[in-house]
Design an enzyme around this catalytic site. Sequence first.
Site, short mmCIF file in Angstrom:
data_model
loop_
_atom_site.label_atom_id
_atom_site.label_comp_id
_atom_site.label_asym_id
_atom_site.label_seq_id
_atom_site.Cartn_x
_atom_site.Cartn_y
_atom_site.Cartn_z
N HIS A 291 0.85 -1.20 0.00
CA HIS A 291 0.00 0.00 0.00
C HIS A 291 0.88 1.24 0.00
O HIS A 291 1.85 1.34 0.75
CB HIS A 291 -0.94 0.00 1.21
CG HIS A 291 -0.26 -0.34 2.50
ND1 HIS A 291 -0.03 -1.64 2.90
CD2 HIS A 291 0.25 0.45 3.48
CE1 HIS A 291 0.59 -1.63 4.06
NE2 HIS A 291 0.77 -0.37 4.44
P1 AMP Z 1 1.89 0.20 7.37
O1 AMP Z 1 1.52 -1.25 7.19
O2 AMP Z 1 2.75 0.45 8.57
O3 AMP Z 1 2.48 0.80 6.13
O4 AMP Z 1 0.57 1.02 7.65
C1 AMP Z 1 -0.70 0.46 7.61
C2 AMP Z 1 -1.71 1.56 7.58
O5 AMP Z 1 -2.99 0.98 7.48
C3 AMP Z 1 -1.73 2.43 8.82
O6 AMP Z 1 -1.60 3.78 8.44
C4 AMP Z 1 -3.06 2.14 9.48
O7 AMP Z 1 -3.61 3.29 10.07
C5 AMP Z 1 -3.89 1.65 8.34
N1 AMP Z 1 -4.92 0.66 8.67
C6 AMP Z 1 -4.85 -0.33 9.60
N2 AMP Z 1 -5.93 -1.11 9.54
C7 AMP Z 1 -6.70 -0.63 8.54
C8 AMP Z 1 -7.94 -1.00 7.99
N3 AMP Z 1 -8.59 -2.07 8.43
N4 AMP Z 1 -8.45 -0.26 6.98
C9 AMP Z 1 -7.79 0.83 6.51
N5 AMP Z 1 -6.61 1.23 7.00
C10 AMP Z 1 -6.07 0.51 8.00
#
Ligand code: AMP
Length: 373
Positions: A291
């Site tokens: 992402h």
């Molecule tokens: P990272 O994996 O560290 O790059 O970041 C994961 C991102 O996903 C973080 O900014 C979280 O706030 C976000 N996040 C976590 N769970 C969800 C979810 N179920 N839906 C959307 N965003 C999410």
Amino acid sequence: PDCTSVFCCIFKNLQKMPECFLVSEDDAHKPIQLHHQQPVILGRCPETKIKDKKCSREQVELWADCNKGFIIIKQWMMLYCIHLKHFYNQVSVTPGQRLHMVNQLYPYTVKFTEDQISSPMQTANLSNSRSKPSKRALSASQMNYYSSNTSKAASNMSLEEREQLRSQSNTAETPCGSPPSKKMVVPSADKPDSGGHWSQGLKVSMQDPKMQMYKDDKVVVIKDKYPKARHHWLVLPWSSISSLKVLCSEHVELLKHMQLVGQQMVQGCLDRHTLRFRMGYHAIPSMSHIHLHVISQDFDSPCLKNKKHWNSFTTDYFIESQDLIAMLEQDGKVSVKEGASEFLKLPLRCHVCKKEQPTIPKLKDHLKTHLSS
Ligand code: AMP
Ligand code: ZN
């Protein structure tokens, strides 16, 4: 049959899901059924009998949740740029709204049969009138969505305001940067979605029409559930790419498209002239499925709670999208710096003036000084 099976039989029958219909207020045609969670595209088509050229063939996409009693309307917009042909305006329709297919023309009402019932007693009464449209009829204004909560037409709203209108997700959070279970040693995580491991949460969110802000055949953009700034979106490919480690030169085009979509999201943001944005990847993501973070640099958010949150976006832990693409083009793979997790432990340093701050509250106070200037 004994009592139990009769009861089961009645109960099963009574649990039937309400049905949803789009009803032409002009009586131009028979109600169109919107099946539960199945997108229906309508516009200038035989079903609506609309022949008006002002109405496109695919004017709106309707998506009904018959259980919860609301519909989502997406309107395709040729906005910003040809690359984003499918950028859409999307709102949830709540009671007391009216839908016009084109400006003030072709009024529609959305009707649900009786609501789902919680007790068998209530169910029995209401099920008798199942075929009768509920008094709690829903209607929506499309093109101009007038909400009962706000007198403002959604066409005048910013993307963010539209998002807020439709956003029904809860905001509770386990901080990203701290694991949901204290025993788990992982760089960061947020609250798990019900059912399934928390690290799979993005896969759930990306499929959820309520979370989707943009989609095309290659990617989808969702709003970060725990935004660390005023604007924080995630661009995800539909194809299943578990992590940065599996990326190879074949993915370059996809990553470039993700970046382009990210840029267009920024272009669509009304705050783009006052806020700076960055786009990039976390060196060691906590969530599965690659992402791209698109995040405004105000970091003005209650979800930003700790050092890991801060350092994950303001140190080299955050790999710029263009750097990642360059690396992939050059080396055919992504190599994450050894000891990247150490970046998360660095002192809190303001990303604008580089001044060190002792605590998160102090840092947040300090950040305000940059916002107002
Ligand atoms: P990272 O994996 O560290 O790059 O970041 C994961 C991102 O996903 C973080 O900014 C979280 O706030 C976000 N996040 C976590 N769970 C969800 C979810 N179920 N839906 C959307 N965003 C999410
Ligand atoms: Zn500063």
